[in-house]
Design a protein around this motif. Structure first.
Motif, short mmCIF file in Angstrom:
data_model
loop_
_atom_site.label_atom_id
_atom_site.label_comp_id
_atom_site.label_asym_id
_atom_site.label_seq_id
_atom_site.Cartn_x
_atom_site.Cartn_y
_atom_site.Cartn_z
N LEU A 188 40.24 12.06 32.96
CA LEU A 188 39.41 11.70 31.81
C LEU A 188 37.97 12.15 32.07
O LEU A 188 37.10 11.36 32.42
CB LEU A 188 39.46 10.20 31.54
CG LEU A 188 38.73 9.75 30.26
CD1 LEU A 188 39.36 10.39 29.03
CD2 LEU A 188 38.75 8.23 30.15
N GLY A 232 43.45 0.06 30.92
CA GLY A 232 42.30 0.56 31.66
C GLY A 232 42.61 0.97 33.08
O GLY A 232 41.71 1.22 33.87
N THR A 266 49.60 7.71 31.62
CA THR A 266 48.29 8.07 31.11
C THR A 266 47.93 9.50 31.48
O THR A 266 47.41 10.26 30.66
CB THR A 266 47.21 7.10 31.64
OG1 THR A 266 47.50 5.78 31.18
CG2 THR A 266 45.82 7.50 31.15
N THR A 267 48.22 9.88 32.73
CA THR A 267 47.94 11.25 33.18
C THR A 267 48.71 12.26 32.35
O THR A 267 48.16 13.27 31.89
CB THR A 267 48.29 11.41 34.67
OG1 THR A 267 47.49 10.51 35.45
CG2 THR A 267 48.06 12.84 35.13
N GLN A 300 38.49 0.00 40.20
CA GLN A 300 39.57 -0.04 39.23
C GLN A 300 40.69 -0.96 39.67
O GLN A 300 41.46 -1.44 38.86
CB GLN A 300 40.11 1.37 39.00
CG GLN A 300 39.12 2.31 38.33
CD GLN A 300 39.71 3.67 38.09
OE1 GLN A 300 40.52 4.15 38.86
NE2 GLN A 300 39.29 4.30 37.02
N GLN A 338 36.27 2.57 29.57
CA GLN A 338 36.31 3.90 28.97
C GLN A 338 37.73 4.44 28.98
O GLN A 338 38.20 5.00 27.97
CB GLN A 338 35.37 4.85 29.71
CG GLN A 338 35.26 6.22 29.03
CD GLN A 338 34.28 7.13 29.74
OE1 GLN A 338 34.56 7.65 30.83
NE2 GLN A 338 33.12 7.34 29.14
N LEU A 339 38.42 4.25 30.09
CA LEU A 339 39.81 4.70 30.16
C LEU A 339 40.67 3.92 29.19
O LEU A 339 41.58 4.46 28.55
CB LEU A 339 40.34 4.53 31.59
CG LEU A 339 41.80 4.95 31.81
CD1 LEU A 339 42.00 6.42 31.46
CD2 LEU A 339 42.22 4.69 33.24
N ARG A 340 40.38 2.62 29.03
CA ARG A 340 41.15 1.80 28.09
C ARG A 340 40.97 2.32 26.65
O ARG A 340 41.92 2.38 25.87
CB ARG A 340 40.71 0.34 28.20
CG ARG A 340 41.61 -0.64 27.47
CD ARG A 340 41.20 -2.07 27.80
NE ARG A 340 42.12 -3.02 27.20
CZ ARG A 340 41.98 -3.50 25.97
NH1 ARG A 340 40.96 -3.09 25.22
NH2 ARG A 340 42.85 -4.36 25.48
N PHE A 347 37.07 12.90 26.93
CA PHE A 347 36.76 11.61 26.30
C PHE A 347 36.06 11.81 24.96
O PHE A 347 36.39 11.16 23.96
CB PHE A 347 35.90 10.77 27.23
CG PHE A 347 35.64 9.37 26.71
CD1 PHE A 347 36.69 8.47 26.58
CD2 PHE A 347 34.37 8.97 26.35
CE1 PHE A 347 36.47 7.18 26.08
CE2 PHE A 347 34.14 7.69 25.86
CZ PHE A 347 35.19 6.79 25.74
N GLN A 392 43.03 5.41 26.35
CA GLN A 392 44.45 5.09 26.20
C GLN A 392 44.76 4.69 24.75
O GLN A 392 45.79 5.10 24.19
CB GLN A 392 44.84 3.97 27.15
CG GLN A 392 44.88 4.38 28.62
CD GLN A 392 45.01 3.20 29.55
OE1 GLN A 392 44.54 2.10 29.27
NE2 GLN A 392 45.65 3.44 30.70
N ARG A 418 44.70 3.76 35.40
CA ARG A 418 45.31 5.07 35.27
C ARG A 418 46.62 5.16 36.05
O ARG A 418 46.66 4.94 37.25
CB ARG A 418 44.36 6.14 35.81
CG ARG A 418 44.89 7.54 35.62
CD ARG A 418 43.88 8.55 36.09
NE ARG A 418 44.57 9.81 36.35
CZ ARG A 418 44.11 10.73 37.17
NH1 ARG A 418 43.02 10.52 37.84
NH2 ARG A 418 44.78 11.85 37.34
N ASP A 467 38.95 -0.10 33.70
CA ASP A 467 37.94 0.86 33.29
C ASP A 467 37.97 0.88 31.75
O ASP A 467 38.93 1.35 31.16
CB ASP A 467 38.28 2.23 33.87
CG ASP A 467 37.25 3.29 33.52
OD1 ASP A 467 36.71 3.26 32.40
OD2 ASP A 467 37.02 4.17 34.36
#
Length: 226
Positions: free
Chosen positions: A212, A187, A193-194, A160, A167-169, A217, A172, A189, A165
């Motif tokens: 996540l 993307g 975001t947390t 990262q 998936q994280l993007r 997700f 978000q 963290r 990432d």
């Protein structure tokens, strides 16, 4: 308690203990620190870095302090001041309910939430906070214990650092569309975001880890991209 200690930084023994706990090399730990943390665990006055989460306080106290206290007890995340100002918010909450106030803040270099004191390796909230005040070694070990207990791979963070990432993007973006504030859609963290993930998880009745996981997700995708 004024929460002021000596502000002792991380040392080799602390790093060795964390590496042993996670079964990784120090490079992977530094990768986690780069992506997941506040950079340094203490303010200039040697109190631990904290961030008070008003939606967590609202949840833990079942909203009984919401009236007239929207800055510290609210169904939605927010109200952040940052830096030493977060202790003013914490003090206001402590005057109402000390135990739940301490559990409603994230602490130290790893910003571990107080309500995670058991998974961080402590028998009580007070002992957890004392550890966060003591030194960065204790702060980082608490984060390592949390990572280990939640089955996360510290080594994953090193990728990262270099690449977002996706998936994280996507998560978000979903959080943004759903009215939460995850910070940059990058993307990576961070604390915004947390906090946004915790707020979403609370509303959906999911475990409020701020992580996540696949259930979170899937729920985000179903809500934002039906």
């Amino acid at each position: 308690m004024d929460y002021q200690g000596k502000g002792v930084p991380l040392d080799d023994s602390g790093m060795d203990q964390v590496c042993a706990a996670l079964g990784v090399a120090d490079a992977e730990v530094w990768a986690v620190l780069t992506v997941e943390t506040r950079g340094f665990g203490f303010l200039t006055d040697r109190r631990p870095q904290i961030l008070f989460e008003r939606h967590v306080f609202h949840r833990l106290t079942k909203g009984k302090f919401d009236a007239g206290n929207a800055d510290i007890s609210n169904v939605t995340p927010g109200g952040y001041i940052g830096g030493a100002g977060e202790y003013d918010r914490l003090a206001k909450a402590i005057a109402l309910d000390k135990a739940n106030a301490l559990q409603s803040a994230s602490w130290g270099i790893g910003q571990v939430m107080g309500f995670n004191f058991k998974t961080a390796g402590y028998a009580s909230t007070d002992k957890f906070v004392a550890g966060m005040v003591k030194d960065e070694n204790s702060q980082l070990l608490a984060m390592a214990n949390f990572i280990k207990e939640n089955g996360l791979a510290a080594a994953h963070a090193k990728y990262q650092v270099l690449l977002p990432d996706l998936q994280l993007r996507t998560a978000q973006a979903a959080l943004k569309y759903l009215g939460f504030n995850p910070g940059p859609i990058d993307g990576i963290r961070g604390r915004q975001t947390t906090s946004a993930l915790i707020g979403f998880q609370h509303g959906e009745g999911l475990p409020e880890s701020g992580l996540l996981d696949q259930d979170t997700f899937a729920r985000l995708q179903a809500k934002a991209f039906p």
